[in-house]
Scaffold this motif. Structure first.
Motif, mmCIF file in Angstrom:
data_model
loop_
_atom_site.group_PDB
_atom_site.id
_atom_site.type_symbol
_atom_site.label_atom_id
_atom_site.label_comp_id
_atom_site.label_asym_id
_atom_site.label_seq_id
_atom_site.Cartn_x
_atom_site.Cartn_y
_atom_site.Cartn_z
ATOM 1 N N LEU A 3 -19.341 -5.448 18.433
ATOM 2 C CA LEU A 3 -18.144 -6.023 19.049
ATOM 3 C C LEU A 3 -17.748 -7.252 18.240
ATOM 4 N N LYS A 4 -16.506 -7.270 17.758
ATOM 5 C CA LYS A 4 -16.048 -8.419 16.975
ATOM 6 C C LYS A 4 -14.689 -8.872 17.478
ATOM 7 N N ASP A 5 -14.312 -10.076 17.124
ATOM 8 C CA ASP A 5 -13.039 -10.629 17.559
ATOM 9 C C ASP A 5 -11.873 -9.858 16.951
ATOM 10 N N HIS A 6 -10.822 -9.702 17.733
ATOM 11 C CA HIS A 6 -9.580 -9.112 17.237
ATOM 12 C C HIS A 6 -8.906 -10.121 16.313
ATOM 13 N N PRO A 7 -8.385 -9.672 15.168
ATOM 14 C CA PRO A 7 -7.802 -10.631 14.222
ATOM 15 C C PRO A 7 -6.504 -11.278 14.683
ATOM 16 N N ASP A 8 -5.866 -10.720 15.724
ATOM 17 C CA ASP A 8 -4.569 -11.265 16.145
ATOM 18 C C ASP A 8 -4.515 -11.471 17.654
ATOM 19 N N VAL A 12 -12.643 -5.880 19.065
ATOM 20 C CA VAL A 12 -12.666 -4.573 18.406
ATOM 21 C C VAL A 12 -14.106 -4.068 18.431
ATOM 22 N N ALA A 13 -14.302 -2.924 19.093
ATOM 23 C CA ALA A 13 -15.648 -2.385 19.269
ATOM 24 C C ALA A 13 -15.850 -1.126 18.448
ATOM 25 N N ILE A 46 -12.524 1.131 19.163
ATOM 26 C CA ILE A 46 -11.771 0.964 20.407
ATOM 27 C C ILE A 46 -11.510 -0.525 20.623
ATOM 28 N N VAL A 47 -10.264 -0.867 20.874
ATOM 29 C CA VAL A 47 -9.896 -2.244 21.197
ATOM 30 C C VAL A 47 -10.068 -2.442 22.706
ATOM 31 N N LYS A 103 -2.361 1.724 18.687
ATOM 32 C CA LYS A 103 -2.701 0.426 18.140
ATOM 33 C C LYS A 103 -2.491 -0.639 19.205
ATOM 34 N N LEU A 104 -3.377 -1.630 19.210
ATOM 35 C CA LEU A 104 -3.228 -2.791 20.077
ATOM 36 C C LEU A 104 -3.192 -4.026 19.188
#
Length: 210
Positions: A105-110, A116-117, A129-130, A161-162
């Motif tokens: 699991l990481k941070d979404h860039p925006d 973002v998993a 999967i977001v 897309k999210l």
């Protein structure tokens, strides 16, 4: 991919194979069969069968989402051919709600609340999967609605897309799954550690604690 749903009030069986494109669709009806295509590519989007009780047994036509056997899909294809259409539907009985494991699991860039998993759902490779649930974390077992899943709300899950990041499914909350006695708090449903990755989600077979 084939998603089917029956409306008893309208006496229509809806068969969907691709996302709607309301501004770029054309519909061709012959008798009790209507085929919806993408106006540009002419690819099949879906088929509406009016009076489906003339094609399928009443026991098959449960209100709402319907999972059809290969035999039932063959009957629909025969109705398509009899009406003069060349399109054919392909049966899809694979489970669309499965048990997944959040590998990373990481941070979404925006986004400051989306993540973002990478989720193992028992396929050849993990799905991206977001997710925005506050309780999503690496190592957790979750319920994943795969592309083609028909949610209790009537929504169909498609790849998308999210905030610019591709997402190929959705991790589900108890409320989204319409489970009984769901809590008011936000968050996805976390499953027991021994829940089998890739298996169809069957709430009656798991010890669920909200």
């Amino acid at each position: 991919m084939l998603i089917t749903a029956y409306s008893k009030d309208l006496a229509v069986l809806f068969a969907v194979v691709a996302p709607d494109a309301p501004e770029d669709e054309n519909t061709e009806r012959k008798g009790d069969v209507a085929v919806i295509r993408d106006a540009k590519s002419q690819k099949l989007i879906g088929v509406n069968f009016f009076g489906p009780e003339k094609i399928l047994p009443a026991a098959v036509l449960t209100v709402g989402h319907v999972t059809l056997s290969a035999e039932s899909v063959a009957k629909l294809n025969a109705a398509l051919t009899e009406a003069g259409f060349t399109e054919q539907l392909v049966a899809d009985t694979s489970p669309k709600f499965v048990i997944g494991h959040i590998d990373t699991l990481k941070d979404h860039p925006d986004s400051n609340h989306l993540h973002v998993a990478s989720v193992d759902v028992g396929q050849d490779k993990p799905l991206q999967i977001v997710v925005g649930a506050p309780n999503a974390a690496a190592g957790e077992k979750v319920v994943v609605a795969l592309p083609g899943a028909f949610m209790p709300s009537g929504k169909i899950i498609w790849p998308g897309k999210l905030r610019g990041v591709p997402s190929f499914g959705m991790m589900c909350s108890p409320r989204e799954l319409a489970l009984p006695n769901t809590p008011e708090k936000r968050g996805i449903l976390l499953l027991p550690a021994d829940a089998p990755v890739g298996a169809a989600f069957k709430p009656t077979e798991l010890d669920l604690k909200y």
